[in-house]
Design a protein around this motif. Structure first.
Motif, mmCIF file in Angstrom:
data_model
loop_
_atom_site.group_PDB
_atom_site.id
_atom_site.type_symbol
_atom_site.label_atom_id
_atom_site.label_comp_id
_atom_site.label_asym_id
_atom_site.label_seq_id
_atom_site.Cartn_x
_atom_site.Cartn_y
_atom_site.Cartn_z
ATOM 1 N N LEU A 1 30.868 51.023 39.003
ATOM 2 C CA LEU A 1 31.039 52.245 38.226
ATOM 3 C C LEU A 1 30.320 53.374 38.958
ATOM 4 O O LEU A 1 29.110 53.291 39.185
ATOM 5 N N LEU B 1 32.908 44.987 39.658
ATOM 6 C CA LEU B 1 33.219 46.385 39.400
ATOM 7 C C LEU B 1 32.047 47.253 39.830
ATOM 8 O O LEU B 1 30.891 46.909 39.584
ATOM 9 N N THR C 1 33.894 39.105 34.678
ATOM 10 C CA THR C 1 33.680 40.425 35.279
ATOM 11 C C THR C 1 32.193 40.729 35.352
ATOM 12 O O THR C 1 31.464 40.560 34.378
ATOM 13 N N THR D 1 23.137 45.844 35.417
ATOM 14 C CA THR D 1 24.333 45.015 35.517
ATOM 15 C C THR D 1 24.619 44.336 34.203
ATOM 16 O O THR D 1 23.701 44.008 33.432
ATOM 17 N N LEU E 1 29.759 43.975 36.386
ATOM 18 C CA LEU E 1 29.745 45.414 36.647
ATOM 19 C C LEU E 1 28.356 45.862 37.073
ATOM 20 O O LEU E 1 27.353 45.429 36.500
ATOM 21 N N LEU F 1 32.127 52.466 29.916
ATOM 22 C CA LEU F 1 31.815 51.108 30.336
ATOM 23 C C LEU F 1 32.778 50.112 29.695
ATOM 24 O O LEU F 1 33.306 49.212 30.368
ATOM 25 N N GLN G 1 37.729 56.362 35.540
ATOM 26 C CA GLN G 1 36.983 56.170 34.303
ATOM 27 C C GLN G 1 37.696 56.906 33.166
ATOM 28 O O GLN G 1 38.319 57.942 33.377
ATOM 29 N N ALA H 1 36.076 50.322 31.375
ATOM 30 C CA ALA H 1 36.073 49.734 32.713
ATOM 31 C C ALA H 1 36.348 48.231 32.647
ATOM 32 O O ALA H 1 37.136 47.699 33.439
ATOM 33 N N PHE H 2 35.708 47.557 31.707
ATOM 34 C CA PHE H 2 35.968 46.122 31.542
ATOM 35 C C PHE H 2 37.397 45.878 31.077
ATOM 36 O O PHE H 2 38.086 44.977 31.577
#
Length: 215
Positions: free
Chosen positions: A11, A9, A98, A137, A100, A84, A75, A87-88
């Motif tokens: 962001l 991912l 995952t 990250t 990010l 955040l 988002q 997003a997951f």
């Protein structure tokens, strides 16, 4: 524990003047700061595209299209922590870990991501510290664990430590990735460009006026 399949991912915030990298102004104008942000995004896209993964998703705030072959999610959430976590949650895939990253580390290399992904073979989470006390990250074997981010204060000198503590309280084994420097200020920008002079970010920075004192 074997290494899991992984998705990536990114962001990001659309590089709109006055909305991104405002701490780079001065020494640069909002338009120049937005150009630097766009270059950082492009460099990060290149690195993620070259890193083995089952899928790649741009999780974006604003009018920025996904690169060819990528997925795109808007988002959502009030504040960075909830964004955040969302997003997951919004990109979770059964049986897929995952990882990010954000748009603030144009010096990022494929080796950084490969090492972070490999660390999931011995841990439930991998967290990469940033020099300013944050993190660049987070990789999770189980993306649902990202719910802990909702209550973690972001953009503080303690964000990395607080995130790590929250993951530990959930019972996760946390490995540590390499330390990188987020680009928030002019000195950060020059340091990132020096670390990876082959990037778009570094090339663009070299064409700009000399850096003065950052606010």
């Amino acid at each position: 524990m074997s290494a899991p399949r992984i998705q990536l991912l990114l962001l990001a915030k659309a590089p709109v003047p006055g909305r991104v990298k405002t701490r780079l102004c001065p020494p640069w104008t909002p338009e120049q700061a937005a150009r630097l942000a766009a270059a950082a995004i492009a460099d990060t896209v290149d690195v993620l595209a070259a890193t083995p993964a089952v899928a790649r998703t741009l999780v974006v705030d604003g009018p920025l299209p996904a690169p060819p072959g990528w997925h795109r999610r808007e988002q959502r959430g009030d504040g960075l922590g909830p964004r955040l976590a969302s997003a997951f949650a919004d990109t979770a895939r059964r049986g897929v870990a995952t990882l990010l990253v954000g748009m603030d580390t144009p010096q990022l290399g494929v080796a950084h991501l490969v090492a972070a992904a490999a660390a999931l073979s011995r841990a439930d989470a991998v967290l990469g510290p940033a020099e300013d006390g944050g993190w660049w990250t987070l990789a999770l074997r189980d993306p649902s664990a990202a719910t802990v981010l909702t209550d973690v204060p972001m953009s503080t000198p303690d964000t990395y430590a607080l995130t790590r503590s929250a993951l530990h309280r959930r019972g996760l084994r946390v490995a540590t990735a390499a330390t990188l420097r987020d680009v928030d200020t002019a000195p950060d920008a020059t340091a990132a460009a020096a670390a990876r002079p082959d990037t778009r970010f570094a090339a663009l920075l070299s064409t700009m006026a000399p850096v003065g004192a950052a606010r």
